[in-house]
Design an enzyme around this catalytic site. Structure first.
Site, PDB file in Angstrom:
ATOM      1  N   GLY A  11       0.820  -1.211   0.000  1.00 45.81           N
ATOM      2  CA  GLY A  11       0.000   0.000   0.000  1.00 45.81           C
ATOM      3  C   GLY A  11       0.850   1.255   0.000  1.00 45.81           C
ATOM      4  O   GLY A  11       0.559   2.223   0.708  1.00 45.81           O
ATOM      5  N   GLY A  17       2.396   4.924   3.646  1.00 48.41           N
ATOM      6  CA  GLY A  17       3.169   3.902   2.942  1.00 48.41           C
ATOM      7  C   GLY A  17       4.164   4.508   1.973  1.00 48.41           C
ATOM      8  O   GLY A  17       5.318   4.071   1.881  1.00 48.41           O
ATOM      9  N   SER A 146      -2.951   3.188  18.100  1.00 48.33           N
ATOM     10  CA  SER A 146      -3.281   3.219  19.522  1.00 48.33           C
ATOM     11  C   SER A 146      -4.751   2.872  19.746  1.00 48.33           C
ATOM     12  O   SER A 146      -5.155   2.526  20.863  1.00 48.33           O
ATOM     13  CB  SER A 146      -2.966   4.596  20.114  1.00 48.33           C
ATOM     14  OG  SER A 146      -3.535   5.621  19.345  1.00 48.33           O
ATOM     15  N   TYR A 168     -12.083  -1.009  12.365  1.00 46.31           N
ATOM     16  CA  TYR A 168     -10.674  -0.632  12.325  1.00 46.31           C
ATOM     17  C   TYR A 168      -9.970  -1.027  13.620  1.00 46.31           C
ATOM     18  O   TYR A 168      -8.893  -1.629  13.592  1.00 46.31           O
ATOM     19  CB  TYR A 168     -10.557   0.873  12.094  1.00 46.31           C
ATOM     20  CG  TYR A 168      -9.145   1.333  11.834  1.00 46.31           C
ATOM     21  CD1 TYR A 168      -8.482   0.982  10.655  1.00 46.31           C
ATOM     22  CD2 TYR A 168      -8.469   2.121  12.761  1.00 46.31           C
ATOM     23  CE1 TYR A 168      -7.191   1.400  10.409  1.00 46.31           C
ATOM     24  CE2 TYR A 168      -7.166   2.549  12.517  1.00 46.31           C
ATOM     25  CZ  TYR A 168      -6.531   2.181  11.344  1.00 46.31           C
ATOM     26  OH  TYR A 168      -5.248   2.596  11.107  1.00 46.31           O
TER      27      TYR A 168
END
Length: 245
Positions: A11, A17, A146, A168
């Site tokens: 990615g 990325g 986090s 996510y």
């Protein structure tokens, strides 16, 4: 002349990325810019090479982490062209626009997120592990967050507890588990495995109003990718240091 180390960033045609690829190339690595769309990967590699005056060595490689044939083709290409892989950065991931709270999320959204963020990451790692084993001192870095920390999300006083992005958060928590379990598997082999939290950066995923730049976000992943032999393994790190599980 010392032979360049080989790094693959999934990615890597945009966002963090792309910035990880740039920083690794500047550090002297030959970087394979993994991209689902080969044309976009080629464009990103060309932009990075041109911006740096042609010094860095970045090359595009087609890689869709959700397509087993694409994953195997990428592994075969790296094997044929380089014979090994020194660094794997598992960066490719999605944050679905339809992500929501546990009580509201569409199960199909959850499935899609797991297919890319977890199943895809594992498939890529499995396919490339034989090449990582051939490197003298390989490094694997999985991009985390986090928001995957049970300690932080479970603290009502933490801003992490207010985010309603179950897909996510859950997929990245699974990435953390993959990180620590793979690190345990590979102890004593010379392969070090860690996860990196780039923080909320100004990208398509993080939102362009985010305070951190992609360069700041990429730095922790690059640091983990270039650890010395006595570096940590099986941990998740942010800019400020190790994060709690």
């Amino acid at each position: 002349m010392t032979e360049k180390k080989i790094a693959l960033v999934t990615g890597a045609n945009k966002g963090i990325g792309k910035e990880i690829a740039r920083q690794l190339a500047e550090a002297g690595y030959r970087v394979l810019v993994g991209s689902r769309d080969l044309g976009r990967g080629q464009q990103a590699a060309a932009e990075l090479n041109e911006a740096a005056g042609g010094g860095p060595d970045l090359r595009a490689i087609q890689l869709d982490v959700t397509d087993p044939k694409s994953v195997q083709a990428a592994a075969d290409t790296i094997a044929n062209n380089h014979g090994r892989l020194d660094v794997l950065i598992n960066n490719a991931a999605i944050l679905p626009a339809e992500d929501s709270a546990v009580s509201e999320i569409d199960p199909d959204v959850l499935r899609t997120a797991f297919e890319t963020n977890v199943v895809g990451l594992v498939a890529v790692t499995q396919a490339l592990l034989p090449l990582l084993r051939k490197a003298e001192r390989a490094r694997v870095v999985n991009l985390s967050t986090s928001l995957a920390s049970f300690t932080l999300v479970g603290d009502p006083s933490s801003r992490m507890s207010t985010r309603r992005t179950f897909a996510y958060n859950a997929t990245k928590a699974a990435v953390n588990m993959a990180t620590v379990m793979l690190a345990n598997e590979l102890r004593g082999t010379g392969i070090v495995v860690n996860a990196a939290d780039p923080g909320n950066c100004a990208t398509d995923m993080g939102g362009w109003e985010a305070a951190r730049t992609p360069a700041q976000g990429a730095a922790v992943a690059v640091r983990l990718a270039t650890l010395d032999a006595d570096g940590p393994t099986g941990q998740v790190h942010a800019e400020e240091g190790q994060l709690p599980w």
